[in-house]
Design an enzyme around this catalytic site. Structure first.
Site, mmCIF file in Angstrom:
data_model
loop_
_atom_site.group_PDB
_atom_site.id
_atom_site.type_symbol
_atom_site.label_atom_id
_atom_site.label_comp_id
_atom_site.label_asym_id
_atom_site.label_seq_id
_atom_site.Cartn_x
_atom_site.Cartn_y
_atom_site.Cartn_z
ATOM 1 N N ARG A 18 43.357 -49.715 56.057
ATOM 2 C CA ARG A 18 42.188 -49.895 55.194
ATOM 3 C C ARG A 18 41.098 -50.719 55.871
ATOM 4 N NH1 ARG A 18 43.288 -49.654 49.266
ATOM 5 N NH2 ARG A 18 45.403 -48.880 48.946
ATOM 6 N N THR A 92 44.954 -59.700 61.126
ATOM 7 C CA THR A 92 46.315 -59.292 60.777
ATOM 8 C C THR A 92 47.072 -60.455 60.156
ATOM 9 O OG1 THR A 92 46.353 -57.680 62.575
ATOM 10 C CG2 THR A 92 48.481 -58.373 61.683
ATOM 11 N N THR A 93 47.699 -60.217 59.034
ATOM 12 C CA THR A 93 48.467 -61.263 58.362
ATOM 13 C C THR A 93 49.969 -61.054 58.585
ATOM 14 O OG1 THR A 93 48.460 -59.999 56.285
ATOM 15 C CG2 THR A 93 46.703 -61.610 56.611
ATOM 16 N N ASN A 117 41.270 -64.015 56.121
ATOM 17 C CA ASN A 117 40.221 -63.510 55.242
ATOM 18 C C ASN A 117 38.862 -63.829 55.865
ATOM 19 O OD1 ASN A 117 38.338 -63.264 52.995
ATOM 20 N ND2 ASN A 117 40.131 -63.244 51.660
ATOM 21 N N PHE A 118 38.016 -62.826 56.006
ATOM 22 C CA PHE A 118 36.712 -63.030 56.619
ATOM 23 C C PHE A 118 35.572 -63.080 55.607
ATOM 24 C CE2 PHE A 118 39.148 -61.620 60.280
ATOM 25 C CZ PHE A 118 38.685 -62.476 61.265
ATOM 26 N N HIS A 148 46.412 -58.582 44.300
ATOM 27 C CA HIS A 148 45.962 -57.540 45.216
ATOM 28 C C HIS A 148 46.429 -56.172 44.725
ATOM 29 C CE1 HIS A 148 44.442 -60.012 48.575
ATOM 30 N NE2 HIS A 148 45.359 -60.879 48.187
ATOM 31 N N LYS A 152 49.649 -53.552 48.908
ATOM 32 C CA LYS A 152 49.738 -54.713 49.790
ATOM 33 C C LYS A 152 51.175 -55.191 49.863
ATOM 34 C CE LYS A 152 47.623 -59.155 50.903
ATOM 35 N NZ LYS A 152 47.330 -58.704 52.282
ATOM 36 N N GLY A 158 48.255 -63.568 53.062
ATOM 37 C CA GLY A 158 47.852 -64.469 54.138
ATOM 38 C C GLY A 158 46.778 -65.434 53.691
#
Length: 239
Positions: A18, A92-93, A117-118, A148, A152, A158
């Site tokens: 995704r 990547t978590t 998380n960005f 979520h 997920k 994360g």
């Protein structure tokens, strides 16, 4: 490659899930040069993006590798980036301590930014929580809820773990919910003597993560070797 990094970075996207697909779409919208998307399976939804099954054999070396794969894939990406002196940005978590140590080792030679998380809003929340113990020293307990979509796999998320990390040494309890197509919601509940404080962040569109990742990537290619975070990008210092 130094001259290229003065402008828009050329990127390779590692992982076609995704988030990898969202990053590719956002990069195309921004006019960035996506050299390739690397994944085990072809991302059929992105016919205009060059695909190949592995990092070896890339026709051009990118200025940045954007990794949204799986933990083992992140380790492979880190090795490749060190070998080719390419900065690594990863969302990547689920990394274990060994995989995290590999990123630390890689950061001795290249710039590495890893974040769960960005989203700018979520990272602003992380910044606030990093100082909340100074403002509210009598916090009795913390509960972090993450909600979520049903697909997920990791729980707690994360992002929830990152929120708990900045609350240390306070021990946090987790509540994870997986429902529908929820992009992401995180709620931090803090119990104080005689009062209760809740802080929440909700992402309504996954594109916010992709835009944040590309913003961070543009910044990362200008940095010297080291280990960075999205919070570092906002504040200019490690918290």
């Amino acid at each position: 490659m130094t001259e290229e990094r003065a402008g828009a970075p050329r990127i390779v996207i590692h992982g076609a899930g995704r988030m990898g697909q969202q990053v590719a779409e956002q990069a195309q919208t921004q006019g960035l040069d996506v050299i390739a998307m690397v994944s085990r399976h072809h991302p059929g939804a992105l016919p205009d993006v060059h695909w190949q099954p592995g990092l070896e054999g890339l026709e051009r070396t990118p200025d940045l590798l954007v990794d949204f794969s799986l933990p083992a894939g992140t380790s492979s990406a880190a090795r490749w980036c060190v070998q080719h002196r390419v900065p690594l940005l990863s969302g990547t978590t689920g990394l274990d301590s060994t995989q995290n140590d590999r990123l630390n080792k890689a950061s001795e030679q290249i710039a590495v930014l890893h974040a769960a998380n960005f989203s700018p809003g979520l990272n602003a929340l992380l910044g606030a929580l990093a100082h909340i113990g100074q403002w509210l020293p009598e916090i009795e307990s913390a509960t972090i809820t993450d909600i979520h979509h049903v697909d997920k796999k990791d729980a707690p998320s994360g992002t929830a773990l990152a929120l708990a990390q900045v609350l240390e040494p306070l021990q946090s309890a987790f509540e994870s919910q997986r429902e529908g197509s929820v992009v992401g919601k995180h709620v931090v509940n803090l119990q104080l003597p005689g009062e209760h404080l809740s802080l929440a962040h909700t992402a309504t569109n996954r594109s916010v993560f992709a835009r944040g990742a590309l913003q961070a990537g543009r910044w990362l290619v200008r940095q010297p070797p080291g280990r960075y975070s999205a919070l570092f990008l906002l504040t200019g210092k490690q918290v």
